[in-house]
Design a protein around this motif. Structure first.
Motif, mmCIF file in Angstrom:
data_model
loop_
_atom_site.group_PDB
_atom_site.id
_atom_site.type_symbol
_atom_site.label_atom_id
_atom_site.label_comp_id
_atom_site.label_asym_id
_atom_site.label_seq_id
_atom_site.Cartn_x
_atom_site.Cartn_y
_atom_site.Cartn_z
ATOM 1 N N MET A 1 -7.087 2.203 3.176
ATOM 2 C CA MET A 1 -7.728 3.416 2.661
ATOM 3 C C MET A 1 -9.056 3.724 3.346
ATOM 4 O O MET A 1 -9.542 4.857 3.275
ATOM 5 C CB MET A 1 -7.976 3.289 1.149
ATOM 6 N N GLY A 2 -9.678 2.697 3.956
ATOM 7 C CA GLY A 2 -11.001 2.910 4.513
ATOM 8 C C GLY A 2 -12.058 2.987 3.429
ATOM 9 O O GLY A 2 -13.149 3.524 3.640
ATOM 10 N N PRO B 1 -7.774 14.028 -6.342
ATOM 11 C CA PRO B 1 -6.399 13.993 -5.833
ATOM 12 C C PRO B 1 -6.280 13.446 -4.415
ATOM 13 O O PRO B 1 -5.295 12.796 -4.076
ATOM 14 C CB PRO B 1 -5.967 15.467 -5.901
ATOM 15 N N GLU B 2 -7.283 13.718 -3.553
ATOM 16 C CA GLU B 2 -7.212 13.232 -2.168
ATOM 17 C C GLU B 2 -7.224 11.704 -2.128
ATOM 18 O O GLU B 2 -6.447 11.077 -1.396
ATOM 19 C CB GLU B 2 -8.393 13.790 -1.363
ATOM 20 N N THR B 3 -8.095 11.097 -2.935
ATOM 21 C CA THR B 3 -8.163 9.633 -2.987
ATOM 22 C C THR B 3 -6.892 9.071 -3.612
ATOM 23 O O THR B 3 -6.388 8.031 -3.192
ATOM 24 C CB THR B 3 -9.387 9.188 -3.801
ATOM 25 N N LEU C 1 -4.347 6.355 -1.945
ATOM 26 C CA LEU C 1 -3.963 5.117 -2.632
ATOM 27 C C LEU C 1 -2.443 4.969 -2.675
ATOM 28 O O LEU C 1 -1.901 3.884 -2.442
ATOM 29 C CB LEU C 1 -4.544 5.113 -4.055
ATOM 30 N N GLN C 2 -1.753 6.067 -2.990
ATOM 31 C CA GLN C 2 -0.284 6.032 -3.021
ATOM 32 C C GLN C 2 0.263 5.595 -1.660
ATOM 33 O O GLN C 2 1.117 4.712 -1.577
ATOM 34 C CB GLN C 2 0.270 7.410 -3.386
ATOM 35 N N GLU C 3 -0.238 6.225 -0.612
ATOM 36 C CA GLU C 3 0.244 5.909 0.737
ATOM 37 C C GLU C 3 -0.072 4.457 1.103
ATOM 38 O O GLU C 3 0.760 3.761 1.707
ATOM 39 C CB GLU C 3 -0.392 6.860 1.749
#
Length: 290
Positions: free
Chosen positions: A57-58, A233-235, A239-241
């Protein structure tokens, strides 16, 4: 030291202090767990997972271990926990209390995103159908257990059996303990997840021979990865990916299986957990006030 040189040093120091004071704090995500074994050992075991997620995730990820699922649910509500690994009933509670949302459902060893509970009787029992349970004693696990009480209780309701009037029941405290009560003849039937007899084969080597399955409940969604409503939502998408990718790698798959018996992830939606809410209604459990 000349006055001009001293003035330059003071300016540089002041600028450094000012820059440091205004720098942005490092973003850290907190993931919540409930210990399935010694808490301190779990924290140490989670370090590789923290590093994997952080790398993907960085963003720095740190683990938070609660003493029970309520601790993670409350952490999600207060924003102290950004995402947590919690069972389906706990997700329904978190969603009802704080609009926490499900991001992923974990996969079991069979690659499925759901499981079932089973009703067991002894092999030599005269109980052949649910109608034969009238007047019998049934072992449940715990009133807060999804697979050890809620879904089996709702299944009996669907079968026309009133738990308070038609049967006697007790809480064993664990799926293995329900199995033990059944094998020892202390109860006529017991509920466990499918198939606890194989999971506890070392403790109860004769269980598969000495017991049989009377029936199964509806399918129950597996453990969820639940996101705090305060997470953007972006985070959430990152996380999902990250988790899906980690679950697909050899190193990540081995770690997840060892830690939590997790064998991958799939994207989940809130409606996947409607069956939890429907079952809670049948069992008169108010998810908004737990």
């Amino acid at each position: 030291m000349k006055k001009a040189t001293l003035r330059i040093i003071i300016i540089v120091l002041a600028a450094t202090i000012l820059f440091t004071g205004c720098s942005e704090e490092e973003e850290v995500l907190t993931m919540g767990f409930v210990p399935m074994r010694d808490g301190e050992q779990l924290i140490e075991s989670l370090e590789p997972l923290e590093e994997m997620i952080s790398r993907e995730m960085g963003i720095t990820v740190e683990a938070f271990t609660a003493t029970n699922y309520v601790g993670v649910v409350e952490g999600l509500g207060s924003g102290q926990v950004d995402f947590g690994f919690i069972p389906p009933f706990a997700y329904a509670l978190a969603n009802g209390e704080s609009d926490a949302r499900v991001a992923l459902t974990v996969l079991n060893a069979s690659g499925e995103s759901s499981y079932q509970s089973q009703f067991l009787v002894r092999e030599d029992s005269d109980i052949e159908s649910f109608e034969d349970l009238y007047g019998k004693t049934v072992a449940f696990v715990d009133p807060s257990s999804t697979s050890g009480y809620l879904f089996p209780g709702a299944h009996l309701y669907d079968q026309g059996i009133d738990m308070e009037e038609d049967i006697s029941y007790l809480y064993s405290g664990g799926h293995d303990q329900s199995l033990q009560l059944l094998l020892s003849g202390d109860v006529d039937a017991a509920v466990t997840f499918v198939d606890a007899r194989e999971r506890y084969q070392e403790d109860f080597p004769n269980a598969l021979v000495e017991t049989r399955v009377l029936g199964h409940t509806e399918k129950i969604p597996n453990i969820s990865v639940t996101i705090s409503d305060s997470l953007d939502p972006e985070t959430e998408e990152k996380l999902q990916e990250a988790l899906i990718k980690i679950g697909d790698t050899k190193e990540g798959a081995e770690l997840l299986a060892e830690l939590f018996n997790i064998h991958g992830f799939v994207i989940a939606e809130d409606r996947d957990y409607d069956i939890i809410r429907d079952t809670a209604k049948i069992m008169n459990v108010d998810l908004s006030n737990q």
